[in-house]
Design a protein around this motif. Sequence first.
Motif, PDB file in Angstrom:
ATOM      1  N   ALA A  51       0.682  -1.165  -0.107  1.00 35.14           N
ATOM      2  CA  ALA A  51       0.049   0.096  -0.020  1.00 35.14           C
ATOM      3  C   ALA A  51       0.834   1.265  -0.062  1.00 35.14           C
ATOM      4  N   PHE A  52       2.044   1.296   0.972  1.00 37.38           N
ATOM      5  CA  PHE A  52       2.967   2.453   0.599  1.00 37.38           C
ATOM      6  C   PHE A  52       3.362   2.493  -0.626  1.00 37.38           C
ATOM      7  N   LEU A  53       3.761   1.459  -1.265  1.00 41.77           N
ATOM      8  CA  LEU A  53       4.700   1.643  -2.383  1.00 41.77           C
ATOM      9  C   LEU A  53       3.467   2.185  -3.439  1.00 41.77           C
ATOM     10  N   ALA A  54       2.329   1.553  -3.572  1.00 44.47           N
ATOM     11  CA  ALA A  54       1.401   2.077  -4.459  1.00 44.47           C
ATOM     12  C   ALA A  54       0.986   3.614  -4.269  1.00 44.47           C
TER      13      ALA A  54
ATOM     14  N   LEU B 154       3.284   5.600  -3.042  1.00 46.90           N
ATOM     15  CA  LEU B 154       4.425   6.489  -3.202  1.00 46.90           C
ATOM     16  C   LEU B 154       4.800   6.607  -4.598  1.00 46.90           C
ATOM     17  N   ILE B 155       4.743   5.708  -5.412  1.00 47.00           N
ATOM     18  CA  ILE B 155       5.220   5.899  -6.726  1.00 47.00           C
ATOM     19  C   ILE B 155       4.344   6.838  -7.567  1.00 47.00           C
ATOM     20  N   PRO B 156       2.954   6.460  -7.679  1.00 47.43           N
ATOM     21  CA  PRO B 156       2.057   7.653  -8.347  1.00 47.43           C
ATOM     22  C   PRO B 156       2.179   9.032  -7.667  1.00 47.43           C
ATOM     23  N   THR B 157       2.327   9.143  -6.353  1.00 49.61           N
ATOM     24  CA  THR B 157       2.502  10.423  -5.815  1.00 49.61           C
ATOM     25  C   THR B 157       3.837  11.078  -6.123  1.00 49.61           C
ATOM     26  N   VAL B 158       4.879  10.360  -6.368  1.00 52.51           N
ATOM     27  CA  VAL B 158       6.136  11.103  -6.637  1.00 52.51           C
ATOM     28  C   VAL B 158       6.045  11.553  -8.259  1.00 52.51           C
ATOM     29  N   LEU B 159       5.280  10.678  -9.032  1.00 48.35           N
ATOM     30  CA  LEU B 159       4.963  11.023 -10.450  1.00 48.35           C
ATOM     31  C   LEU B 159       4.131  12.175 -10.641  1.00 48.35           C
TER      32      LEU B 159
ATOM     33  N   ILE C 239      -6.152   5.903  -4.594  1.00 44.44           N
ATOM     34  CA  ILE C 239      -6.872   4.922  -5.197  1.00 44.44           C
ATOM     35  C   ILE C 239      -6.275   3.634  -5.137  1.00 44.44           C
ATOM     36  N   LEU C 240      -4.966   3.335  -5.758  1.00 44.77           N
ATOM     37  CA  LEU C 240      -4.284   2.207  -5.721  1.00 44.77           C
ATOM     38  C   LEU C 240      -3.939   1.448  -4.210  1.00 44.77           C
ATOM     39  N   ALA C 241      -3.404   2.551  -3.349  1.00 50.93           N
ATOM     40  CA  ALA C 241      -3.335   2.004  -2.086  1.00 50.93           C
ATOM     41  C   ALA C 241      -4.405   1.561  -1.185  1.00 50.93           C
TER      42      ALA C 241
ATOM     43  N   LEU D 149      -4.382  -1.493   1.640  1.00 51.23           N
ATOM     44  CA  LEU D 149      -4.748  -1.034   3.141  1.00 51.23           C
ATOM     45  C   LEU D 149      -5.586  -1.851   3.756  1.00 51.23           C
ATOM     46  N   VAL D 150      -6.784  -1.869   3.035  1.00 52.40           N
ATOM     47  CA  VAL D 150      -7.835  -2.379   3.935  1.00 52.40           C
ATOM     48  C   VAL D 150      -7.553  -3.896   3.891  1.00 52.40           C
ATOM     49  N   CYS D 151      -7.171  -4.677   3.168  1.00 50.54           N
ATOM     50  CA  CYS D 151      -6.777  -5.988   3.007  1.00 50.54           C
ATOM     51  C   CYS D 151      -5.715  -6.255   4.285  1.00 50.54           C
ATOM     52  N   GLY D 152      -4.771  -5.310   4.371  1.00 50.51           N
ATOM     53  CA  GLY D 152      -3.639  -5.516   5.451  1.00 50.51           C
ATOM     54  C   GLY D 152      -4.424  -5.305   6.853  1.00 50.51           C
TER      55      GLY D 152
END
Length: 279
Positions: A96-99, A101-106, A114-116, A120-123
Amino acid sequence: MSLGTNISRLRAEKRLSQGDLAEVLEVSRQSVSKWETDSSVPDLNRLMKLSQLFGVTLDELVTGAEPPVKVETPPVMVSPSMPGRKIAGIILFCMAFLAFLIPTVLGGILVGLILAVPFLVCGIICFLVRKRPGLWCAWAAYLAVYIFCYYGTRISWNLFFFTFSWEEVGTPVYTFAAWIQSLMILALLIGTVRSFCTFSFPPTRRNGVILVVLWIEFLAYRLLTAPIADLLSAPEIPVTSMWALMALILMAGIASLILLAIVLTLSVRMAAAWRASHC
């Protein structure tokens, strides 16, 4: 000494808390507390695990009898292993963190959110739910994807009814996506019914009334949301009202899916109990 006293003494010798012992045995801390106060007795599998964990025989554990020769050994710290569901939860949190972080950096923070969300919910489910976390994660992931698809493209599994009328949907891609969603729903429903194969729901009068009421509620959900969905195509409807109707239809659709899973599971279990009683 009683069994509960022996468990409490041996646990203290191993320097384990009730919570640590509960984690190792995959039970609740309250269960360990009841064992130690002799309010309940662990089953045979738990007794075997306790004897192995404490390094004593079953007879020593149950009766407190001392072995003929007792060798003094220093106390050993037992590190309880982390349950697999929590390991999966940690992995999902990292994803979730990577999902995010990567679009946010871009430059797409909304896309990152939306991707995270599904990860996050499943975790969270993996950390909080002890039984069937995989099933509930599958449901949560599907519902999250369903919400994003509905709000983003208006794609819903209901569109598979227009398989032979693509012109009413707008594009065959929508119909294909609707069929994919329908197959996912079917797989989730089958998995839900199979996961509750040990659940007992006997064909009594009370259970029959419950099942009939649930089926009526499900059909009412489907019938009531149909005319509301037709309002979305009205040209004079304000934008704010359209969003409110979309939210209402979406929530009703999710509720109907969950209700369908419940009534199908109860129906199958009642049929299985009836068949078993007449064999």
